[in-house]
Design a protein around this motif. Structure first.
Motif, PDB file in Angstrom:
ATOM      1  N   SER A  34       0.832  -1.198   0.000  1.00  0.00           N
ATOM      2  CA  SER A  34       0.000   0.000   0.000  1.00  0.00           C
ATOM      3  C   SER A  34       0.867   1.248   0.000  1.00  0.00           C
ATOM      4  N   ASN A  40      -7.784  12.025  -1.808  1.00  0.00           N
ATOM      5  CA  ASN A  40      -9.088  11.712  -2.393  1.00  0.00           C
ATOM      6  C   ASN A  40      -9.588  12.862  -3.267  1.00  0.00           C
ATOM      7  N   ASN A 128     -18.535   9.031   2.357  1.00  0.00           N
ATOM      8  CA  ASN A 128     -18.549   7.597   2.053  1.00  0.00           C
ATOM      9  C   ASN A 128     -19.334   7.314   0.775  1.00  0.00           C
ATOM     10  N   ASP A 131     -17.067   8.403  -2.101  1.00  0.00           N
ATOM     11  CA  ASP A 131     -15.900   7.527  -2.266  1.00  0.00           C
ATOM     12  C   ASP A 131     -16.251   6.134  -1.742  1.00  0.00           C
ATOM     13  N   PRO A 132     -17.083   5.378  -2.464  1.00  0.00           N
ATOM     14  CA  PRO A 132     -17.620   4.110  -1.949  1.00  0.00           C
ATOM     15  C   PRO A 132     -16.584   3.011  -1.757  1.00  0.00           C
ATOM     16  N   LYS A 133     -15.400   3.167  -2.333  1.00  0.00           N
ATOM     17  CA  LYS A 133     -14.363   2.146  -2.165  1.00  0.00           C
ATOM     18  C   LYS A 133     -13.622   2.298  -0.840  1.00  0.00           C
ATOM     19  N   ALA A 134     -13.943   3.362  -0.119  1.00  0.00           N
ATOM     20  CA  ALA A 134     -13.303   3.608   1.170  1.00  0.00           C
ATOM     21  C   ALA A 134     -14.368   3.732   2.246  1.00  0.00           C
ATOM     22  N   SER A 135     -13.922   3.810   3.471  1.00  0.00           N
ATOM     23  CA  SER A 135     -14.807   4.037   4.601  1.00  0.00           C
ATOM     24  C   SER A 135     -14.121   5.031   5.535  1.00  0.00           C
ATOM     25  N   ARG A 268      -9.125   7.159   7.088  1.00  0.00           N
ATOM     26  CA  ARG A 268      -9.592   6.425   5.908  1.00  0.00           C
ATOM     27  C   ARG A 268      -9.321   4.964   6.168  1.00  0.00           C
ATOM     28  N   ALA A 270     -10.270   1.902   4.526  1.00  0.00           N
ATOM     29  CA  ALA A 270      -9.836   0.997   3.472  1.00  0.00           C
ATOM     30  C   ALA A 270      -8.499   1.437   2.905  1.00  0.00           C
ATOM     31  N   PRO A 272      -5.949   2.457   0.279  1.00  0.00           N
ATOM     32  CA  PRO A 272      -6.078   2.967  -1.076  1.00  0.00           C
ATOM     33  C   PRO A 272      -5.494   1.985  -2.090  1.00  0.00           C
ATOM     34  N   PRO A 273      -5.962   2.000  -3.328  1.00  0.00           N
ATOM     35  CA  PRO A 273      -5.402   1.108  -4.345  1.00  0.00           C
ATOM     36  C   PRO A 273      -3.930   1.408  -4.574  1.00  0.00           C
TER      37      PRO A 273
END
Length: 274
Positions: A34, A40, A128, A131-135, A268, A270, A272-273
């Protein structure tokens, strides 16, 4: 001489390449794929905080020690991403459409303030969805202090004192042995002061920051990922502010506030990619 100059240029090029490779290899923590930071769509930057253990609270020998700061060993079992600055007025306005700050004239890069716990939860819900890929969530008290200390055990991550060049606080009264300085006149743009060892700005001073858990006494003994009450009479504020003396900005200081109003920064959850 020309040959020597050519040789030097090649050597400089090699050194530059090696330096770039070294920097690239440090882009992620050891054993992690990571990235160490992520920005974001609202321009909020988050830095990776590695798991670890620390002493939460202050020693009873500290002249500013309060009974609710009794030391205990705390382990943060999982790495997390913490926002490098307080949420700004511009970030809040772009998502919420209104700016509740008392110091709105300070500008969009200044921290949003005069927001309460309930308002922050609405902001988090909207973020949220964006940015649905994170929480996203507020940090716990333990996470906040662990991040603020950045590996230090002193009252501040800067040492035993906090100066006007290190944080936005009121220097009219300071700890023994520290130098007095002028009182600040209000919040300033986030990132105006040097970051701590983990790249986090304004963990001391500027505006008070709300945490996820509400106020309650620490449990005795060591703890892993501790959390305070989910609701109580008082909310916990951390970090001090421009209006308060530096002692209120100590890493261990806890302000129990009946009116749950201040500023904040987010976690954050989750990764990040990569």
């Amino acid at each position: 001489m020309k040959a020597l100059c050519l040789w030097r240029s090649w050597m400089q090029w090699i050194v530059l390449c090696v330096s770039v490779i070294a920097l690239t290899s440090q882009a992620s923590p050891a054993g992690s794929s990571s990235p160490v930071s992520h920005k974001n769509s609202l321009g909020m930057t988050f830095v990776r905080i590695e798991a670890g253990s620390f002493l939460q609270g202050a020693p009873s020998s500290d002249p500013d020690f309060d009974v609710d700061e009794a030391r205990r060993e705390v382990t943060i079992s999982q790495p997390f991403y913490l926002q490098t600055t307080e949420v700004t007025q511009g970030q809040w306005l772009s998502l919420m459409g209104v700016n509740p700050s008392a110091f709105s004239s300070c500008g969009p890069d200044c921290p949003v303030e005069r927001v309460n716990y309930e308002m922050i939860q609405v902001f988090i819900d909207k973020l949220n969805q964006l940015d649905p890929k994170a929480s996203y969530r507020l940090p716990t008290e333990a996470e906040w202090e662990y991040a603020a200390r950045a590996g230090t055990s002193s009252p501040f991550n800067t040492g035993d004192c906090l100066s006007e060049s290190q944080a936005n606080t009121n220097g009219k009264a300071v700890r023994k042995g520290c130098e007095l300085f002028e009182r600040s006149q209000g919040p300033v743009a986030v990132g105006s002061y040097p970051p701590n060892g983990w790249g986090l700005h304004d963990m001391h001073g500027n505006v008070w920051e709300l945490c996820e858990d509400w106020y309650g006494p620490y449990s005795s003994g060591s703890a892993v990922d501790p959390k305070g009450p989910q609701s109580a009479q008082y909310i916990v504020l951390r970090g001090g502010s421009w209006r308060f003396y530096p002692t209120f900005s100590r890493s261990a200081n806890r302000l129990k506030a009946f009116r749950n109003i201040g500023g904040f920064r987010l976690v954050r959850v989750a990764a990040p990619p990569a």
